[in-house]
Write an enzyme that holds these catalytic residues in place. Structure first.
Site, PDB file in Angstrom:
ATOM      1  N   ARG A  54       0.846  -1.207   0.000  1.00 34.73           N
ATOM      2  CA  ARG A  54       0.000   0.000   0.000  1.00 34.73           C
ATOM      3  C   ARG A  54       0.877   1.250   0.000  1.00 34.73           C
ATOM      4  O   ARG A  54       0.488   2.303  -0.481  1.00 34.73           O
ATOM      5  CB  ARG A  54      -0.949   0.000   1.214  1.00 34.73           C
ATOM      6  CG  ARG A  54      -1.673   1.322   1.404  1.00 34.73           C
ATOM      7  CD  ARG A  54      -2.995   1.205   2.149  1.00 34.73           C
ATOM      8  NE  ARG A  54      -2.902   0.456   3.381  1.00 34.73           N
ATOM      9  CZ  ARG A  54      -2.361   0.905   4.524  1.00 34.73           C
ATOM     10  NH1 ARG A  54      -1.849   2.108   4.589  1.00 34.73           N
ATOM     11  NH2 ARG A  54      -2.332   0.145   5.602  1.00 34.73           N
ATOM     12  N   TYR A 107     -12.645  19.461 -14.120  1.00 37.72           N
ATOM     13  CA  TYR A 107     -13.335  18.167 -14.223  1.00 37.72           C
ATOM     14  C   TYR A 107     -14.395  18.105 -13.114  1.00 37.72           C
ATOM     15  O   TYR A 107     -14.119  18.493 -11.967  1.00 37.72           O
ATOM     16  CB  TYR A 107     -12.308  17.043 -14.079  1.00 37.72           C
ATOM     17  CG  TYR A 107     -12.941  15.693 -13.908  1.00 37.72           C
ATOM     18  CD1 TYR A 107     -13.713  15.138 -14.918  1.00 37.72           C
ATOM     19  CD2 TYR A 107     -12.792  14.972 -12.727  1.00 37.72           C
ATOM     20  CE1 TYR A 107     -14.320  13.909 -14.757  1.00 37.72           C
ATOM     21  CE2 TYR A 107     -13.384  13.731 -12.562  1.00 37.72           C
ATOM     22  CZ  TYR A 107     -14.149  13.215 -13.580  1.00 37.72           C
ATOM     23  OH  TYR A 107     -14.753  11.998 -13.428  1.00 37.72           O
ATOM     24  N   ASP A 177      -4.260  20.133 -13.422  1.00 38.46           N
ATOM     25  CA  ASP A 177      -4.729  18.843 -13.915  1.00 38.46           C
ATOM     26  C   ASP A 177      -4.422  18.854 -15.417  1.00 38.46           C
ATOM     27  O   ASP A 177      -5.100  19.533 -16.191  1.00 38.46           O
ATOM     28  CB  ASP A 177      -6.228  18.705 -13.645  1.00 38.46           C
ATOM     29  CG  ASP A 177      -6.815  17.408 -14.212  1.00 38.46           C
ATOM     30  OD1 ASP A 177      -6.188  16.810 -15.101  1.00 38.46           O
ATOM     31  OD2 ASP A 177      -7.920  17.024 -13.771  1.00 38.46           O
ATOM     32  N   LYS A 202      -6.386   7.894 -18.688  1.00 37.19           N
ATOM     33  CA  LYS A 202      -6.696   8.406 -20.017  1.00 37.19           C
ATOM     34  C   LYS A 202      -5.517   8.167 -20.972  1.00 37.19           C
ATOM     35  O   LYS A 202      -5.136   7.039 -21.188  1.00 37.19           O
ATOM     36  CB  LYS A 202      -7.076   9.884 -19.888  1.00 37.19           C
ATOM     37  CG  LYS A 202      -8.113  10.159 -18.787  1.00 37.19           C
ATOM     38  CD  LYS A 202      -9.417   9.484 -19.101  1.00 37.19           C
ATOM     39  CE  LYS A 202     -10.590   9.747 -18.195  1.00 37.19           C
ATOM     40  NZ  LYS A 202     -10.485   9.901 -16.795  1.00 37.19           N
TER      41      LYS A 202
HETATM   42  N1  PLP Z   1      -9.345  14.988 -14.517  1.00 41.65           N
HETATM   43  C1  PLP Z   1      -9.896  14.925 -15.725  1.00 41.65           C
HETATM   44  C2  PLP Z   1      -9.641  16.034 -16.691  1.00 41.65           C
HETATM   45  C3  PLP Z   1     -10.702  13.842 -16.089  1.00 41.65           C
HETATM   46  O1  PLP Z   1     -11.259  13.800 -17.306  1.00 41.65           O
HETATM   47  C4  PLP Z   1     -10.926  12.807 -15.140  1.00 41.65           C
HETATM   48  C5  PLP Z   1     -11.790  11.644 -15.457  1.00 41.65           C
HETATM   49  O2  PLP Z   1     -12.564  11.664 -16.402  1.00 41.65           O
HETATM   50  C6  PLP Z   1     -10.334  12.912 -13.883  1.00 41.65           C
HETATM   51  C7  PLP Z   1      -9.537  14.003 -13.601  1.00 41.65           C
HETATM   52  C8  PLP Z   1     -10.532  11.852 -12.832  1.00 41.65           C
HETATM   53  O3  PLP Z   1      -9.730  10.753 -13.131  1.00 41.65           O
HETATM   54  P1  PLP Z   1     -10.112   9.239 -12.742  1.00 41.65           P
HETATM   55  O4  PLP Z   1     -11.338   8.888 -13.503  1.00 41.65           O
HETATM   56  O5  PLP Z   1      -8.904   8.469 -13.158  1.00 41.65           O
HETATM   57  O6  PLP Z   1     -10.338   9.217 -11.266  1.00 41.65           O
END
Ligand code: PLP
Length: 383
Positions: A54, A107, A177, A202
């Site tokens: 972990r 997001y 992000d 992604k």
């Molecule tokens: N940031 C963006 C721009 C995203 O598109 C996403 C998910 O769609 C996330 C963060 C969250 O990531 P996760 O789905 O891997 O938790």
């Protein structure tokens, strides 16, 4: 320094005489110690030893080295999802009473984490539009700034160097992000950003088959985040770390293809009378086209467009045959989502307006199929 494609293939791989070419999956949860002194050495940190998966695991550590190298960062911590990464960063860096400047174009998961969860622990989010980020950060008084570039779903760009500079001057931690950008397009650390976050689910993993998150930055900033991550337990599994390493080997070529096809799709969409507007940073009509040329190496694999109304968007979407109706992005398969049903569900009309989302909007993750086939599918669905 080696170029991105070379780093993507080799970083995190085992080295040395007769070493395996690819990174072994260490699936043990726990590790033996030779003596009490060895445990004490482990406890002092930086020993390179492992205690419990972990906290650290050799396969995960190799993948962390690879992602850090791609971002040109000192260190990386991987998590079981992008939201695990963002949660650990905010929980580690903020305390009750702190304020965070956050972009309205975040997001949805991050937006709701700030609005609904961290607010209960006394963390105040000051949401500002991407255009106002710079002036708000220059005002100081907040502990951190969280933003995206390109933004989701309107693909607006933030002047990353300017915002990072304003945060530095105000003593704030800048967190980007960079999931949509990826290190193939943007290297935020070289522009002064403190912490880069990715949903590695992604483009980095790139195969639509695993959840994974990453934080990259200076060791000193990541140290407290690593400790919090051990407490939260949003750790990455060794098998997923292996798959991330395998996905990264093709990262540079995949990104070139995503970007070239997205440009072809965006150009085609812009000519369609039934499409009212297209957002793609590579198009001269995009409000941040000039900044895109300065700041990003390519224009990305995401295209957003609007067909005007909710009814038209639903009808178009239901008619797609090849392009999947699905959340997420960055995989080989082209996907479309309707932001009002996916990332921005549960937003009030005012929140949608501030996020720049309209009801006829379609967001497309352009995959690795032949762009002619994608355009043929879009054409029949728009008719
Ligand atoms: N940031 C963006 C721009 C995203 O598109 C996403 C998910 O769609 C996330 C963060 C969250 O990531 P996760 O789905 O891997 O938790």
């Amino acid at each position: 320094m080696e170029k991105l494609a070379t780093i993507a293939v080799h970083a995190g791989s085992p080295e040395g005489d007769n070493a395996p070419l690819t990174t072994p999956v260490v699936q043990s949860t726990t590790f033996r110690f030779s003596s009490a002194a060895a445990v004490e050495e482990y406890g002092r940190g930086k020993s390179g030893l492992y205690m419990y998966s972990r906290d650290e695991n050799p396969t995960v550590r190799a993948a962390e080295q690879a992602v850090a190298a791609l971002e040109g960062g000192e260190a990386c911590v991987l998590f079981g999802s992008g939201m695990g990464a963002m949660t650990a960063a905010l929980v580690a860096l903020l305390s009750g009473g702190d304020e965070v400047v956050a972009s309205t174009a975040l997001y949805g998961g991050t937006y709701k984490l700030l609005r609904d969860v961290l607010s209960r622990f006394g963390v105040r989010a000051r949401f500002v539009t991407p255009e106002n980020l710079l002036s708000e950060c220059s005002r100081g008084s907040a502990r951190a700034c969280v933003f995206e570039s390109p933004t989701n779903p309107t693909l607006r760009l933030v002047d990353v160097e300017a915002v990072a500079g304003a945060c530095k001057a105000a003593g704030m931690v800048s967190i980007i992000d960079a999931t949509f950008a990826t290190p193939a397009l943007l290297r935020p650390l070289s522009l002064g950003v403190n912490l880069v976050m990715h949903s590695a689910t992604k483009f980095l993993n790139g195969h639509s088959d695993h959840l994974c998150g990453a934080l990259v930055g200076k060791e000193a900033l990541l140290d407290p985040i690593r400790t919090v991550s051990h407490r939260l337990g949003a750790s990455l599994d060794a098998h997923v770390a292996y798959d991330l390493l395998r996905g990264l080997k093709t990262f540079a070529v995949r990104m070139e293809r995503h970007c070239a096809s997205a440009m072809a799709v965006a150009r085609w969409l812009e000519k369609q009378p039934s499409v009212q507007r297209v957002w793609y940073p590579g198009l001269p009509s995009h409000p941040d086209h000039e900044l895109a040329g300065r700041q990003m190496k390519m224009s990305g694999g995401m295209v957003t467009f609007t067909v005007g109304t909710r009814e038209r968007a639903f009808r178009f979407w239901d008619r797609l045959r090849l392009i999947a109706r699905a959340a997420s992005l960055g995989g080989p398969e082209s996907l479309t989502s309707l932001p009002i049903l996916f990332s921005h569900t549960g937003y009030s009309a005012e929140e949608l307006r501030r996020a720049g989302v309209d009801e006829g909007m379609v967001r497309m993750s352009v995959g690795l199929e032949d762009p002619d086939d994608l355009i043929a599918d879009l054409k029949q669905a728009l008719q």
